[in-house]
Design an enzyme around this catalytic site. Sequence first.
Site, PDB file in Angstrom:
ATOM      1  N   CYS A   8       4.685  65.636   3.507  1.00 32.15           N
ATOM      2  CA  CYS A   8       3.736  64.992   4.420  1.00 32.15           C
ATOM      3  C   CYS A   8       3.551  65.908   5.612  1.00 32.15           C
ATOM      4  O   CYS A   8       3.819  67.116   5.516  1.00 32.15           O
ATOM      5  CB  CYS A   8       4.201  63.591   4.813  1.00 32.15           C
ATOM      6  SG  CYS A   8       5.762  63.548   5.739  1.00 32.15           S
ATOM      7  N   CYS A  13       8.493  60.500   8.316  1.00 30.40           N
ATOM      8  CA  CYS A  13       8.094  59.140   7.923  1.00 30.40           C
ATOM      9  C   CYS A  13       7.831  59.033   6.413  1.00 30.40           C
ATOM     10  O   CYS A  13       8.624  58.466   5.670  1.00 30.40           O
ATOM     11  CB  CYS A  13       6.849  58.686   8.693  1.00 30.40           C
ATOM     12  SG  CYS A  13       7.075  58.588  10.468  1.00 30.40           S
TER      13      CYS A  13
END
Length: 161
Positions: A8, A13
Amino acid sequence: MVSVLFVCLGNICRSPTAEGVFRSICQERGLANQVRIDSAGTAGWHAGKSPDGRATLAAANRGVDLSGLRARQVKDTDFYHFDFVIAMDGNNVDDLEALKPVDGRGEIHRLLAFGESDSPLDVPDPYYGGDAGFELVLDLITSASQGFLDHLVATGLIASN
Ligand code: 4NP
């Protein structure tokens, strides 16, 4: 052994969530010994840090432990060391395509391409939002991770037990 790198933007996260969830699903299905799993971010801002506390808590509530993970930035040599480089959104795909060496073997895919037919294709970035965003991230990632593992089994890269 199949190797998978989840990617990501920040690696605090979404991709650590994907790493933890996919590892947990592989363990539940008795396939963990056939898969090597890691995660990284296209940006290096959070390198060395633990996952975001909201991600860690949301995952723990579903029995997935992210506490031991540490962020790192993706590097071009990852494409020599991983069979699959699995992106959380389209921006990640663009950044990964630009980074991939011409002779790199890692296949770039969007994780949610393995999700339900009505799934969005991007895992929304939850960093600047509220707790509901982290639940949605978990829902989308869990469903698509099952689909991705099914794909690895269906294509013979992993032998089903
Ligand atoms: P992730 O979320 O890409 O899912 O880890 C983010 C984490 C940090 C930032 C952006 C997104 N940031 O701007 O620092």
